[in-house]
Design a protein around this motif. Structure first.
Motif, mmCIF file in Angstrom:
data_model
loop_
_atom_site.group_PDB
_atom_site.id
_atom_site.type_symbol
_atom_site.label_atom_id
_atom_site.label_comp_id
_atom_site.label_asym_id
_atom_site.label_seq_id
_atom_site.Cartn_x
_atom_site.Cartn_y
_atom_site.Cartn_z
ATOM 1 N N GLY A 42 0.818 -1.212 0.000
ATOM 2 C CA GLY A 42 0.000 0.000 0.000
ATOM 3 C C GLY A 42 0.847 1.256 0.000
ATOM 4 O O GLY A 42 0.542 2.227 -0.707
ATOM 5 N N ARG A 43 1.924 1.241 0.785
ATOM 6 C CA ARG A 43 2.830 2.399 0.813
ATOM 7 C C ARG A 43 3.478 2.619 -0.552
ATOM 8 O O ARG A 43 3.575 3.760 -1.025
ATOM 9 C CB ARG A 43 3.901 2.193 1.882
ATOM 10 N N LYS A 44 3.924 1.525 -1.175
ATOM 11 C CA LYS A 44 4.558 1.645 -2.496
ATOM 12 C C LYS A 44 3.566 2.167 -3.531
ATOM 13 O O LYS A 44 3.906 3.029 -4.361
ATOM 14 C CB LYS A 44 5.122 0.302 -2.944
ATOM 15 N N LEU A 45 2.338 1.663 -3.477
ATOM 16 C CA LEU A 45 1.310 2.122 -4.414
ATOM 17 C C LEU A 45 1.062 3.615 -4.241
ATOM 18 O O LEU A 45 0.949 4.361 -5.232
ATOM 19 C CB LEU A 45 0.016 1.345 -4.181
ATOM 20 N N LEU A 46 0.998 4.075 -3.008
ATOM 21 C CA LEU A 46 0.765 5.493 -2.729
ATOM 22 C C LEU A 46 1.923 6.345 -3.226
ATOM 23 O O LEU A 46 1.717 7.351 -3.917
ATOM 24 C CB LEU A 46 0.563 5.696 -1.230
ATOM 25 N N LEU A 47 3.139 5.948 -2.905
ATOM 26 C CA LEU A 47 4.318 6.726 -3.306
ATOM 27 C C LEU A 47 4.448 6.778 -4.821
ATOM 28 O O LEU A 47 4.690 7.847 -5.401
ATOM 29 C CB LEU A 47 5.578 6.123 -2.689
ATOM 30 N N ASP A 48 4.296 5.636 -5.483
ATOM 31 C CA ASP A 48 4.450 5.579 -6.940
ATOM 32 C C ASP A 48 3.352 6.373 -7.643
ATOM 33 O O ASP A 48 3.606 7.084 -8.629
ATOM 34 C CB ASP A 48 4.439 4.131 -7.429
#
Length: 240
Positions: free
Chosen positions: A5-11
């Motif tokens: 979820g964090r990676k999806l948000l950052l990307d």
């Protein structure tokens, strides 16, 4: 929030040119509070992590595509619900003075709690209706920007938002579909309320590919004193 979820948000935020790394802890806190509160209170119909990240957080940040949210502006989020788009925007643009307006008390209470938990300065939470606030001298034509991603038609949104915007300011309406027909129907109402459509920005939401549109309306003249009309009327009988 999970690592995915964090990676999806950052990307996804980076697709808008926004580096969320410094604000990531606040987004994680907002996610946790939203999931926790939604278990007992009807704050949002979106409950899954991917949906919250993309349809709430990233969708809110898409307002930055308008380039009208730079600097120490006084902003009001009309019909904010659980704080969208206002909370994510405040988290990445702390210089904004953000006012959250909603007619549902429990949603305003949630935003107040989140703002306290994050120690967000220059935030104001108002439980009330735009039809009434638009006639309050402390708010009428005092905001630099008005935001709304409500599902109402554009002529209704304009009657709720434009009376709150000072001449020279802007209203930014988030729409989830093409707006050509809706915009054509709303043009006369927008002019009547003192606005001029400056820009229509269409794009696909990162991670989902769904169409989104920002309608940017400049406040070019004062709104006539008769507007907004009394509570409920703008939605039941939209200006034409």
């Amino acid at each position: 929030m999970t690592p995915d979820g964090r990676k999806l948000l950052l990307d996804s935020a980076m697709a808008f040119g926004v580096n969320l790394e410094p604000a990531l802890p606040r987004f994680e806190l907002l996610y946790e509070r939203l999931v926790e509160a939604s278990a007992t209170t009807n704050l949002t119909a979106i409950r899954d992590e991917r949906g919250i990240v993309l349809k709430h957080f990233v969708d809110s940040l898409s307002c930055l595509k308008s380039s009208k949210l730079e600097g120490p502006l006084r902003v009001i989020d009309v019909g904010t619900g659980a704080g969208f788009p206002g909370l994510p925007l405040k988290m990445v643009r702390p210089e904004l003075e953000m006012t959250f307006l909603d007619a549902t008390q429990k949603k305003i209470a949630f935003i107040e709690e989140v703002c306290r938990a994050m120690n967000l300065a220059q935030t104001h939470c108002i439980w009330g209706r735009a039809e009434e606030l638009g006639h309050n001298p402390a708010h009428r034509e005092t905001y630099d920007r008005a935001l709304s991603r409500a599902v109402s038609a554009l002529n209704t949104l304009s009657e709720l938002c434009l009376p709150l915007v000072k001449v020279g300011g802007f209203m930014i309406a988030q729409k989830s579909q093409r707006v050509e027909g809706e915009l054509e129907q709303a043009q006369a109402a927008i002019r009547k309320l003192g606005g001029t459509v400056q820009e229509v920005i269409s794009f696909k939401l990162p991670g989902l590919g769904e169409l989104r549109t920002l309608v940017v309306i400049e406040k070019t003249s004062p709104t006539p004193p008769a507007y907004p009309r009394r509570a409920g009327v703008p939605a039941k009988n939209p200006l034409s």
